[in-house]
Design a protein around this motif. Sequence first.
Motif: not given
Ligand SMILES: O=C(O)CCC(=O)C(=O)O
Length: 329
Positions: A189, A191, A198, A201, A203, A216, A225, A254, A272, A274, A287, A289, A293
Amino acid sequence: MSKKRTIDAFFDRTPKRPKQEADDADGSAPIEEPPGTSRHSHYPFEIAYLPAVVTRALASLPASPGKAINHQPDLDLLYFEPYIPRDMAKSLFHFLRAELPFYRVEYDIKRGGVQTHIRTPSRWTTVFGLDDTSCFDENGRVMDKTTGTEAADRRYDKYPPRPIPRCLDDLRKRTEAVTDGKFNFCLVNYYASGLDSISFHSDDERFLGRDPIIASFSLGAPRDFLLKHKPPVPPAGGQLAAPPSAAKPLKYSLRSGDMILMRGRTQTHWLHSVPKRTGRNEYDGGRINITFRRAMTKDGTENYYNYNVGCGPAYRWNEQSSEMVAWKP
Ligand SMILES: O=C(O)CCC(=O)C(=O)O
Ligand SMILES: [Fe+2]
């Protein structure tokens, strides 16, 4: 010369590409190899290798030991503050923003029976990898792991999978070496400012299997976060119950180089996010991320490319105008 200066000096942003090479299947290039690029027919452009000095520095990560956060019901985190030394994280942020293709995904979903066009997520995304049923051969073709023949599946046709480029695969391998995780996907990601976010949600998709481990990483501007417990699943026909009273919402700020490993029952029971950062902190800077996974099935591959690459154009960071610009080959 200090370690910091050495690493910064090697993150030379002027393109200097003496050697072009096909990406090898296991990514095990000798460390002394001169810089090169990862190439694949489904990358919009070649993606530079990390400078060799950085690849070498990865071997000494994490920079600090992980702290277990498991004092709340169903929560199991390991928080590295930082995992990547701050100076190296800053350089890595600039390197990845400049080298990776990013997308602004739009998609249609049915909400309450109504077809809705979603112009979010309100952030830039990209993804690389392939679920556990298949692997890439040395030519970058998708091969079925069971039959050993080229994989043919409509889910791969819609969004052709592409391997994790070496610059991210180096970090993936090191993360596997120091955690219990096995990873075949890398989601990124970007930002661009505090306005990108975000929402809450988890995962916990079926294709990740039970109790997924997700690593992460944060690079660049600090962001909050947030974590909150999900309401327990109500009994059939029953009322929605409140989360366990012991479970308090959590907030971590973070910083660049930090890594949070989410594991155990965390994804099943916690959400979680952001959130947006407004006011004074809105334009603190971008930023990145990175999450690693492991998707077990082809549905995972389809889902990740659908929501993180989509069908629109690729964008690339333009240093002169300080923005993402649609990529024209
Ligand atoms: O940007 C983050 O720290 C979290 C990103 C996140 O939760 C995701 O991509 O599923
Ligand atoms: Fe997430």
